[in-house]
Design a protein around this motif. Sequence first.
Motif, PDB file in Angstrom:
ATOM      1  N   LEU A  10      44.515  44.268  31.363  1.00  0.00           N
ATOM      2  CA  LEU A  10      43.380  43.520  31.885  1.00  0.00           C
ATOM      3  C   LEU A  10      42.118  43.843  31.083  1.00  0.00           C
ATOM      4  O   LEU A  10      41.342  42.955  30.746  1.00  0.00           O
ATOM      5  N   ARG A  11      41.933  45.109  30.739  1.00  0.00           N
ATOM      6  CA  ARG A  11      40.763  45.490  29.932  1.00  0.00           C
ATOM      7  C   ARG A  11      40.781  44.774  28.580  1.00  0.00           C
ATOM      8  O   ARG A  11      39.751  44.327  28.104  1.00  0.00           O
ATOM      9  N   MET A  12      41.958  44.676  27.964  1.00  0.00           N
ATOM     10  CA  MET A  12      42.057  44.017  26.658  1.00  0.00           C
ATOM     11  C   MET A  12      41.903  42.507  26.773  1.00  0.00           C
ATOM     12  O   MET A  12      41.567  41.844  25.805  1.00  0.00           O
ATOM     13  N   ALA A  13      42.172  41.961  27.945  1.00  0.00           N
ATOM     14  CA  ALA A  13      42.194  40.507  28.115  1.00  0.00           C
ATOM     15  C   ALA A  13      40.896  39.936  28.660  1.00  0.00           C
ATOM     16  O   ALA A  13      40.843  38.777  29.005  1.00  0.00           O
ATOM     17  N   ARG A  14      39.870  40.734  28.738  1.00  0.00           N
ATOM     18  CA  ARG A  14      38.601  40.252  29.282  1.00  0.00           C
ATOM     19  C   ARG A  14      37.753  39.579  28.214  1.00  0.00           C
ATOM     20  O   ARG A  14      37.742  39.979  27.059  1.00  0.00           O
ATOM     21  N   ARG A  15      37.020  38.566  28.668  1.00  0.00           N
ATOM     22  CA  ARG A  15      36.063  37.899  27.794  1.00  0.00           C
ATOM     23  C   ARG A  15      34.776  38.721  27.779  1.00  0.00           C
ATOM     24  O   ARG A  15      34.646  39.697  28.509  1.00  0.00           O
ATOM     25  N   GLU A  16      33.826  38.302  26.967  1.00  0.00           N
ATOM     26  CA  GLU A  16      32.570  39.044  26.842  1.00  0.00           C
ATOM     27  C   GLU A  16      31.854  39.208  28.178  1.00  0.00           C
ATOM     28  O   GLU A  16      31.188  40.211  28.417  1.00  0.00           O
ATOM     29  N   ASP A  17      31.980  38.221  29.073  1.00  0.00           N
ATOM     30  CA  ASP A  17      31.295  38.314  30.363  1.00  0.00           C
ATOM     31  C   ASP A  17      32.066  39.148  31.385  1.00  0.00           C
ATOM     32  O   ASP A  17      31.660  39.276  32.537  1.00  0.00           O
ATOM     33  N   GLY A  18      33.198  39.732  30.969  1.00  0.00           N
ATOM     34  CA  GLY A  18      33.962  40.605  31.846  1.00  0.00           C
ATOM     35  C   GLY A  18      35.080  39.935  32.623  1.00  0.00           C
ATOM     36  O   GLY A  18      35.885  40.603  33.261  1.00  0.00           O
ATOM     37  N   THR A  19      35.157  38.608  32.586  1.00  0.00           N
ATOM     38  CA  THR A  19      36.221  37.908  33.313  1.00  0.00           C
ATOM     39  C   THR A  19      37.473  37.826  32.441  1.00  0.00           C
ATOM     40  O   THR A  19      37.380  37.805  31.213  1.00  0.00           O
ATOM     41  N   PRO A  20      38.662  37.772  33.061  1.00  0.00           N
ATOM     42  CA  PRO A  20      39.878  37.640  32.260  1.00  0.00           C
ATOM     43  C   PRO A  20      39.924  36.278  31.566  1.00  0.00           C
ATOM     44  O   PRO A  20      39.374  35.298  32.059  1.00  0.00           O
ATOM     45  N   TRP A  21      40.593  36.212  30.416  1.00  0.00           N
ATOM     46  CA  TRP A  21      40.648  34.973  29.635  1.00  0.00           C
ATOM     47  C   TRP A  21      41.166  33.806  30.448  1.00  0.00           C
ATOM     48  O   TRP A  21      40.736  32.685  30.275  1.00  0.00           O
ATOM     49  N   TRP A  22      42.122  34.037  31.357  1.00  0.00           N
ATOM     50  CA  TRP A  22      42.737  32.942  32.105  1.00  0.00           C
ATOM     51  C   TRP A  22      41.852  32.407  33.222  1.00  0.00           C
ATOM     52  O   TRP A  22      42.137  31.359  33.780  1.00  0.00           O
ATOM     53  N   ALA A  23      40.740  33.073  33.512  1.00  0.00           N
ATOM     54  CA  ALA A  23      39.839  32.618  34.577  1.00  0.00           C
ATOM     55  C   ALA A  23      39.181  31.285  34.229  1.00  0.00           C
ATOM     56  O   ALA A  23      38.702  30.576  35.115  1.00  0.00           O
ATOM     57  N   ALA A  24      39.179  30.930  32.958  1.00  0.00           N
ATOM     58  CA  ALA A  24      38.574  29.665  32.522  1.00  0.00           C
ATOM     59  C   ALA A  24      39.463  28.463  32.836  1.00  0.00           C
ATOM     60  O   ALA A  24      39.028  27.328  32.696  1.00  0.00           O
ATOM     61  N   PHE A  25      40.696  28.721  33.282  1.00  0.00           N
ATOM     62  CA  PHE A  25      41.667  27.650  33.524  1.00  0.00           C
ATOM     63  C   PHE A  25      42.139  27.681  34.971  1.00  0.00           C
ATOM     64  O   PHE A  25      42.048  28.706  35.632  1.00  0.00           O
ATOM     65  N   PRO A  26      42.684  26.568  35.458  1.00  0.00           N
ATOM     66  CA  PRO A  26      43.180  26.550  36.842  1.00  0.00           C
ATOM     67  C   PRO A  26      44.342  27.536  37.037  1.00  0.00           C
ATOM     68  O   PRO A  26      45.136  27.756  36.115  1.00  0.00           O
ATOM     69  N   GLU A  27      44.407  28.113  38.203  1.00  0.00           N
ATOM     70  CA  GLU A  27      45.526  28.996  38.538  1.00  0.00           C
ATOM     71  C   GLU A  27      46.782  28.132  38.641  1.00  0.00           C
ATOM     72  O   GLU A  27      46.775  27.096  39.284  1.00  0.00           O
ATOM     73  N   PRO A  28      47.870  28.523  37.985  1.00  0.00           N
ATOM     74  CA  PRO A  28      49.092  27.713  38.086  1.00  0.00           C
ATOM     75  C   PRO A  28      49.642  27.717  39.504  1.00  0.00           C
ATOM     76  O   PRO A  28      49.464  28.686  40.243  1.00  0.00           O
ATOM     77  N   THR A  29      50.279  26.631  39.887  1.00  0.00           N
ATOM     78  CA  THR A  29      50.880  26.542  41.221  1.00  0.00           C
ATOM     79  C   THR A  29      52.393  26.718  41.178  1.00  0.00           C
ATOM     80  O   THR A  29      52.990  27.082  42.181  1.00  0.00           O
ATOM     81  N   SER A  30      52.998  26.471  40.033  1.00  0.00           N
ATOM     82  CA  SER A  30      54.448  26.619  39.904  1.00  0.00           C
ATOM     83  C   SER A  30      54.827  28.084  39.728  1.00  0.00           C
ATOM     84  O   SER A  30      54.035  28.886  39.249  1.00  0.00           O
ATOM     85  N   THR A  31      56.037  28.386  40.117  1.00  0.00           N
ATOM     86  CA  THR A  31      56.619  29.697  39.829  1.00  0.00           C
ATOM     87  C   THR A  31      57.691  29.461  38.776  1.00  0.00           C
ATOM     88  O   THR A  31      58.643  28.714  39.021  1.00  0.00           O
ATOM     89  N   PRO A  32      57.535  30.059  37.609  1.00  0.00           N
ATOM     90  CA  PRO A  32      58.478  29.760  36.528  1.00  0.00           C
ATOM     91  C   PRO A  32      59.889  30.264  36.807  1.00  0.00           C
ATOM     92  O   PRO A  32      60.075  31.316  37.421  1.00  0.00           O
ATOM     93  N   VAL A  33      60.849  29.495  36.374  1.00  0.00           N
ATOM     94  CA  VAL A  33      62.252  29.882  36.455  1.00  0.00           C
ATOM     95  C   VAL A  33      62.521  30.842  35.305  1.00  0.00           C
ATOM     96  O   VAL A  33      62.089  30.606  34.176  1.00  0.00           O
ATOM     97  N   HIS A  34      63.209  31.932  35.586  1.00  0.00           N
ATOM     98  CA  HIS A  34      63.540  32.902  34.539  1.00  0.00           C
ATOM     99  C   HIS A  34      64.883  32.560  33.913  1.00  0.00           C
ATOM    100  O   HIS A  34      65.790  32.076  34.581  1.00  0.00           O
TER     101      HIS A  34
END
Length: 166
Positions: A10-34
């Motif tokens: 999580l520390r490595m994945a934060r943007r300059e403002d401290g939020t995680p990179w994926w926060a800029a996108f919608p949270e996925p609703t699907s659960t991926p099949v493995h």
Amino acid sequence: MTIHVHEHCLRMARREDGTPWWAAFPEPTSTPVHIEPQTVLELLEQQESSRRFLLVDCRRTDCTGGTVSSSINLPAHSFYTTRKSLYALCKQARIQKVIFYCGSSAGRGPRCAAWMQDYIDEVGGDLQSQVMTGGIRGWVRRYGDRMMDGYDEKTWKQLLSEKSCT
């Protein structure tokens, strides 16, 4: 969908403002099949002309040591905005299954697979989005350099001695 992310990742994945990179996108609703690495290996061993799947490596700066054979690299950090184009390309190529992976398929791979499945569901497509269990680390632990492009033994000795995350 809730994805566990290790604190050091999580520390490595934060943007300059401290939020995680994926926060800029919608949270996925699907659960991926493995899909298990053994099944991916069996798919790779099919004749090239009969293959109807695409492997997507979601790693970015940690995309070292090689990739599973025939994979394309689409980093997770920019994947959300390219999922529509990937879908169109897969449809044109008659791809039936897109298989995502990252370092250990515990964060980026599942997130991208879920975003892709969300888009497929949105457009009513019949493409399947899956995530390879264990990611590239799991693949190398199990198969070593088998069906790998650009395999680097020195890199993998170092990577497999480190604690894995995404």
